[in-house]
Design an enzyme around this catalytic site. Structure first.
Site, PDB file in Angstrom:
ATOM      1  N   ASP A   1       1.041 -12.336  -1.436  1.00 21.40           N
ATOM      2  CA  ASP A   1       0.823 -11.338  -2.436  1.00 21.40           C
ATOM      3  C   ASP A   1       1.443 -10.263  -2.142  1.00 21.40           C
ATOM      4  OD1 ASP A   1      -0.205 -10.201  -4.626  1.00 21.40           O
ATOM      5  OD2 ASP A   1      -2.217 -10.549  -4.542  1.00 21.40           O
TER       6      ASP A   1
ATOM      7  N   ASP B   1       2.940  -5.552  -8.835  1.00 19.18           N
ATOM      8  CA  ASP B   1       2.408  -5.464 -10.172  1.00 19.18           C
ATOM      9  C   ASP B   1       1.292  -4.282 -10.183  1.00 19.18           C
ATOM     10  OD1 ASP B   1       0.809  -7.234  -8.849  1.00 19.18           O
ATOM     11  OD2 ASP B   1      -0.249  -7.658 -10.496  1.00 19.18           O
TER      12      ASP B   1
ATOM     13  N   GLY C   1      -5.355  -8.897 -12.815  1.00 16.56           N
ATOM     14  CA  GLY C   1      -6.752  -8.030 -13.156  1.00 16.56           C
ATOM     15  C   GLY C   1      -8.091  -8.312 -13.289  1.00 16.56           C
TER      16      GLY C   1
END
Ligand code: GUN
Length: 619
Positions: free
Chosen positions: A93, A128, A195
């Site tokens: 990540d 992101d 999210g």
């Protein structure tokens, strides 16, 4: 997409859920699966223990590695796999989540991705923009656009390596849809739904249903879909049912730190329990008293082991459920474990019309019918399409019909001497009696006490046989499988129907001595012969029921070899998985009939594997 990119290979499926596998430079990952989160600063569980529990892939954070001079140096020198000491797939990540929790991070998108490539991550992630559920539509929209631009910024790298492109969009369905389409059209070979951690933590499962479905239904099915942070076993079955392939989770560690034990349908607090569950890997190694009395570091580690085991146990059950085609039922029954799950299950039912096209023509498993809720499931919605208009039909009582048995007396003395429309009544859903053998009408398991009303028709219907039940049945089933009106055109009055002496069931339907179709015993649907395919081809136009392949493929298919996804030129988007289809060449000449392995909606997306298996081909 290039050869270096991972793609999903599908092995088993049920609706949107699938058992598949993908390959990275460090081997295969079987899906659905989880990548346990590893924090390179704190090694909670030995890698060997994690592997023994079933770990095929892990996820770690490149941001944490890069910020720590020692870790960074070691990662650059030994590579990520050397640093972690794991030889399977490692995804990294980017620091997005840290930027959400702690505010801005000090690195930029480009160098974040470059670093992940440099340390040889198997799947890297862009930086992101994490939208929270509280964000305004405008803010979430800008985040979707920015996340997309950030992917485009690194597309040159994504062309050669696996880079994941998270789908954002907060709680807004239109934005999830947009984000899924934007990210699917990039070079991203892996699509996480991002999210969602705050929603998962608050058990907002109904909203998650919206988010997952909008993301899944608008994304490229050849790419694995990952749920960022969705690692509680309680929600995993539902997430897989909605099309999630991969999870990652730090929950096994986070819960262990708080002395919490994961179970497949919830969580328990260590001081509150008197027994270890029988399946726990800690059983026979420690007593519950010993665990409670341990010093915290040791306890933390063994509870993490228990928690990871619970997750893998649930994944194994989910995979088995997909193989036996009972995942829907499993999720339905598990939804009673928590009111939020039940609300989410009911939310899924509001999507039944949209997800129905992905469900197979038939399943290996029976349909468990619990009442009107089942009528709103994808199979209920599919049957509803056959329901006659109000006021034009008669309903049967349990004397005339119970699963797998329509009374002979009714057929001979009522049905065949009238022109009436007769229906079986499933808690308000009216199913034409001609569907009695087709899945799931015969394969239903219903509540014991069925209403035994008196039939809504009278029995005085003249004396002559004016129609044939079996002929009407094959026509109705042809309409169901191949579109309204095909039954009458395919099976004209001069058709001959042969009946099995053993079972009394229809075996074949022929015309002038040529068999057009057989009726399958296990699902009650029609299997076309090549001649039946020619007839269907003659009466249907355009792309209806067709899979059009390249000339080269047509040559192979005409010899009985399977149709591969990559050779399809055009197809009918309404094809149901496991239904019979016509395989035609670019001039629309029939070369074979076969069974579609995925839905028409998915067929053009996959790159690897078989789309249609051939049953009969041109002689
Ligand atoms: N981890 C949990 N949620 C997210 C997300 O939305 N994006 C990224 N990159 N990582 C995450």
């Amino acid at each position: 997409m290039s050869e270096q990119h991972l793609t999903m290979q599908i092995l088993h499926r049920e609706g949107l859920s699938r058992i598949g596998r993908f390959k990275t430079a460090h081997g295969f990952v079987d899906t659905p699966n989880i990548m346990p989160v590893i924090n390179p600063n704190l090694k909670t569980l030995p890698i060997e223990t994690m592997k023994k529990l079933g770990t095929q892939a892990i996820i770690t954070n490149s941001y944490i590695i890069r910020r720590n001079a020692d870790l960074k140096e070691e990662a650059l020198r030994k590579g990520l796999h050397g640093l972690i000491g794991f030889d399977g797939t490692i995804m990294t990540d980017s620091g997005t989540f840290q930027s959400y929790v702690y505010g801005d991070v000090e690195f930029r998108n480009r160098d974040t991705v470059d670093f992940q490539i440099e340390i040889k991550s198997d799947i890297s992630t862009i930086l992101d923009i994490f939208s929270t559920p509280a964000d305004s539509h405008e803010k979430a929209y800008n985040a979707v656009k920015e996340t997309h631009s950030r992917f485009l910024e690194i597309e040159d790298v994504a062309d050669r390596y696996n880079v994941s492109g998270p789908i954002q969009g907060s709680i807004y369905n239109d934005l999830r849809r947009k984000s899924a389409r934007l990210m699917s059209n990039t070079m991203a070979s892996y699509l996480p739904v991002g999210g969602v951690v705050p929603l998962l933590e608050q058990y907002k499962y109904s909203k998650l249903v919206d988010i997952i479905l909008e993301s899944k239904l608008n994304s490229d099915f050849s790419k694995p879909i990952h749920l960022f942070g969705g690692g509680h076993p309680m929600f995993m079955g539902m997430a897989v049912l909605l099309g999630i392939d991969m999870f990652d989770s730090a929950s096994y560690v986070k819960y262990a730190r708080d002395d919490r034990l994961l179970y497949t349908d919830g969580t328990r607090y260590l001081p509150d329990i008197a027994e270890l569950p029988y399946w726990s890997p800690l059983n026979n190694r420690f007593s519950i008293r010993e665990i409670k009395g341990m010093e915290s570091k040791e306890r933390f580690s063994i509870l993490a082991e228990h928690n990871l085991f619970a997750i893998f146990q649930e994944l194994s059950e989910i995979r088995e459920r997909i193989r036996e085609n009972t995942l829907w039922q499993y999720v339905e029954s598990k939804s009673r474990a928590h009111p939020s799950l039940y609300a989410a299950f009911r939310r899924i039912l509001t999507y039944s019309k949209r997800i129905e096209p992905y469900f197979e023509l038939y399943r290996k498993s029976p349909l468990f019918h619990f009442g009107s809720e089942t009528n709103r499931s994808p199979y209920g919605v599919r049957l509803k399409k056959m329901e006659p208009e109000k006021g034009t039909y008669f309903t049967l009582s349990s004397r005339e019909w119970s699963p797998a048995r329509l009374s002979h007396d009714f057929i001979k003395n009522v049905y065949e001497k009238s022109r009436g429309t007769f229906c079986i009544n499933w808690s308000g859903l009216k199913i034409p009696v001609e569907m009695e053998e087709a899945y799931p009408v015969e394969q239903v398991i219903q509540r014991e006490e069925r209403e035994s009303s008196t039939p809504g028709f009278d029995r005085n219907y003249g004396f002559e046989k004016i129609r044939d039940f079996n002929l009407e049945k094959v026509r109705m089933i042809a309409d169901f499988q191949f579109g309204s009106g095909t039954g009458l055109k395919m099976f004209t009055d001069d058709c001959e129907i042969s009946i099995s002496r053993n079972t009394g069931r229809i075996r074949t339907i022929s015309k002038s001595g040529t068999i057009l179709a057989t009726m399958r015993a296990h699902d009650g649907f029609l299997g076309l012969t090549f001649e039946g395919g020619l007839k269907l081809h003659e009466i249907s136009e355009g792309v209806k029921n067709r899979v059009m392949v390249t000339d080269e493929s047509a040559q192979f298919n005409s010899q009985g070899k399977s149709v591969f996804f990559r050779f399809i030129v055009k197809l009918d988007r309404n094809i149901l998985p496991l239904n019979d289809v016509l395989v035609v060449d670019p001039q629309d000449r029939l070369v074979a009939v076969g069974r579609a392995l995925v839905s028409g909606k998915e067929m053009s997306m996959y790159k690897d594997g078989v789309a249609v298996s051939i049953n009969h081909h041109v002689k």
